[in-house]
Design a protein around this motif. Structure first.
Motif, PDB file in Angstrom:
ATOM      1  N   LYS A 132       0.837  -1.192   0.000  1.00  0.00           N
ATOM      2  CA  LYS A 132       0.000   0.000   0.000  1.00  0.00           C
ATOM      3  C   LYS A 132       0.877   1.249   0.000  1.00  0.00           C
ATOM      4  O   LYS A 132       2.101   1.154   0.071  1.00  0.00           O
ATOM      5  CB  LYS A 132      -0.925  -0.013   1.227  1.00  0.00           C
ATOM      6  N   GLU A 177     -10.641  -2.055   3.652  1.00  0.00           N
ATOM      7  CA  GLU A 177     -10.110  -0.952   2.854  1.00  0.00           C
ATOM      8  C   GLU A 177     -11.166  -0.440   1.882  1.00  0.00           C
ATOM      9  O   GLU A 177     -11.273   0.768   1.624  1.00  0.00           O
ATOM     10  CB  GLU A 177      -8.885  -1.448   2.075  1.00  0.00           C
ATOM     11  N   SER A 186      -8.616  -1.323   6.855  1.00  0.00           N
ATOM     12  CA  SER A 186      -8.585   0.134   6.676  1.00  0.00           C
ATOM     13  C   SER A 186      -7.585   0.832   7.591  1.00  0.00           C
ATOM     14  O   SER A 186      -7.700   0.779   8.821  1.00  0.00           O
ATOM     15  CB  SER A 186      -9.982   0.707   6.931  1.00  0.00           C
ATOM     16  N   SER A 198     -12.014   3.722   2.707  1.00  0.00           N
ATOM     17  CA  SER A 198     -10.832   3.832   1.841  1.00  0.00           C
ATOM     18  C   SER A 198      -9.875   4.930   2.304  1.00  0.00           C
ATOM     19  O   SER A 198     -10.280   5.900   2.953  1.00  0.00           O
ATOM     20  CB  SER A 198     -11.249   4.065   0.394  1.00  0.00           C
ATOM     21  N   TYR A 199      -8.631   4.782   1.908  1.00  0.00           N
ATOM     22  CA  TYR A 199      -7.555   5.665   2.360  1.00  0.00           C
ATOM     23  C   TYR A 199      -7.533   6.960   1.554  1.00  0.00           C
ATOM     24  O   TYR A 199      -7.609   6.947   0.319  1.00  0.00           O
ATOM     25  CB  TYR A 199      -6.214   4.945   2.224  1.00  0.00           C
TER      26      TYR A 199
END
Length: 476
Positions: free
Chosen positions: A279, A346, A311, A350-351
């Motif tokens: 990631k 995730e 996450s 979400s990031y």
């Protein structure tokens, strides 16, 4: 092309001429940035005298000449505090009447000028007084011009005028490398001034990578990376996490029980399905969150047989014990996850790479933990525990990581203080490469970093503090 951005075409005009002057100047700039600028030295300086004698000795050991050479004149000299003392010396070396079996300090030069052979040499000597050791970082010599070099008080005037063409050639090469860097990593700068500044930082970083390369004790390759236009301070403030070195902030955790058996010769959880893809934390100091979620992903897989990407953004937004993009601690993150009740996926949370309001929903929790453990600081025990129980959250001093490309990194301890830990990562395995033992480390800087997102660090000497902060969640 957007007119407000100054991209590659803007760099060409006027850069080469400025670089010709700068190449000479940069030789005396800080090797690794602060803490100190070069200080000019007098010939009588005791440290300089010691550095000159050391440089003479190394020079004579490396030449096939019959007669010894010694410094006949110091043109310029400076010293700089760089995790030790770096001496930069430009001097004339002339042949003496003594053969190599003689003592260098008692040898006289030839009185006849036609027998005197002189070179102009640039030496960089790195002295570590508290270790009683010196290292010759650089030696570059060429025959002296027929006319004697002029006296100078400038520490920047290190390259004689006869090398002007070489400087121009090196400048063009540097500019080409910088343009390739900009294209590869899609870099753009708003003004010509910013582009010039980044080019100079890029130039300094090339030198730093070269020093790391020359002093590395493993098989690592260092060079241009996507961080090559950042100063050490910028890189640290954006991507690293200084809170990790503040031991008084760490929450106590229960010690992990030793592994039931000895560590196998090698192990890699990527081969056993317990590791998600690499990631990217982006321009946010959230490495602590990625380290912890990576550990929990592995623990959840081993208990339930399902690998789920969890996450990190949930922790950035909702962990009240840590500081989001300004850093955090794995021990705090485990406690926060217990308080929250678990982690979302995730996909569901979400990031974004910046802190926002907490949007956690307990109904979307897919993984939870019951407690957390602190691992032994013995690397053999860490390896045995990892092979038996899954990937481990760890932290380390990331100084050598900024310019790492591939191989097994083994920086000198002085560049990798084990107590100055500033980056949390995930230990996924270990093994050997061509006889060099290493840890396989999943990083969070994207797949375009290192070896497809991974960093390999020498194993067995507690290097960079890799053994100091091993931990894991517990899933019952």
């Amino acid at each position: 092309m957007d007119a407000k951005y100054c991209l590659i075409p803007c760099l060409v005009l006027g850069v080469v001429a400025g670089l010709v002057q700068t190449l000479g100047e940069d030789l005396d700039r800080p090797l690794f940035g602060p803490p100190g600028s070069p200080v000019k030295l007098l010939d009588s300086d005791p440290g300089l005298k010691k550095a000159v004698l050391f440089a003479e000795e190394r020079y004579n050991l490396g030449t096939n000449a019959m007669h010894l050479r010694r410094v006949s004149r110091i043109i310029s000299a400076s010293k700089q505090l760089v995790k030790g003392i770096r001496y930069t010396i430009t001097a004339e070396l002339s042949n003496t009447q003594c053969k190599k079996s003689s003592m260098l300090r008692t040898c006289d030069f030839y009185p006849e000028s036609h027998k005197l052979k002189t070179e102009v040499c640039l030496f960089e000597v790195w002295d570590i007084p508290w270790q009683g050791s010196s290292t010759l970082l650089r030696q570059k010599c060429h025959p002296a011009a027929e006319s004697s070099p002029k006296e100078t008080n400038s520490v920047d005037e290190l390259v004689p005028p006869t090398s002007q063409a070489l400087q121009e050639q090196e400048s063009v090469k540097l500019l080409g490398m910088f343009k390739e860097f900009m294209v590869k990593y899609n870099k753009g700068y708003r003004t010509q001034e910013e582009a010039d500044q980044r080019l100079q930082i890029f130039h300094q970083n090339l030198k730093t990578a070269e020093k790391l390369q020359s002093l590395d004790q493993g098989s690592a390759e260092y060079g241009v990376t996507k961080f090559s236009d950042l100063t050490e301070e910028e890189f640290s403030s954006i991507y690293l996490n200084p809170l990790l070195s503040q031991r008084n902030l760490h929450r106590p955790m229960k010690p992990a029980a030793p592994a039931r058996g000895p560590a196998p010769d090698s192990w890699d959880w990527r081969d056993h399905g317990a590791v998600t893809s690499v990631k990217n934390q982006g321009m946010c100091g959230s490495c602590w969150a990625f380290s912890v979620t990576g550990n929990i992903e592995g623990q959840w897989f081993l208990k339930n047989g399902t690998l789920v990407s969890l996450s990190e953004q949930e922790l950035v937004d909702c962990d009240k014990l840590d500081n989001a993009c300004r850093g955090g601690l794995p021990s705090n993150a485990y406690a926060s996850i217990e308080t929250l009740g678990g982690l979302e996926t995730e996909a569901d949370y979400s990031y974004t790479g910046h802190k926002a309001s907490c949007d956690f929903t307990s109904k979307k929790v897919v993984a939870y933990i019951n407690s957390s453990l602190e691992l032994s600081k013995d690397e053999k025990e860490i390896a045995a525990w990892l092979a038996e129980n899954g990937p481990v959250s760890v932290a380390l001093n990331a100084f050598a990581m900024q310019f790492y490309k591939k191989g097994v990194s083994h920086p000198l301890r002085i560049f990798c203080n084990p107590w100055m830990i500033d980056h949390a990562v995930l230990l996924v395995g270990y093994g050997e490469r061509k006889g060099i033992p290493f840890w396989a480390i999943k990083n969070s800087w994207g797949e375009d970093y290192g070896e497809q997102g991974y960093y390999n660090l020498y194993r067995g000497s507690k290097l960079c503090g890799i053994n100091q902060m091993g931990s894991s969640a517990v899933v019952n």
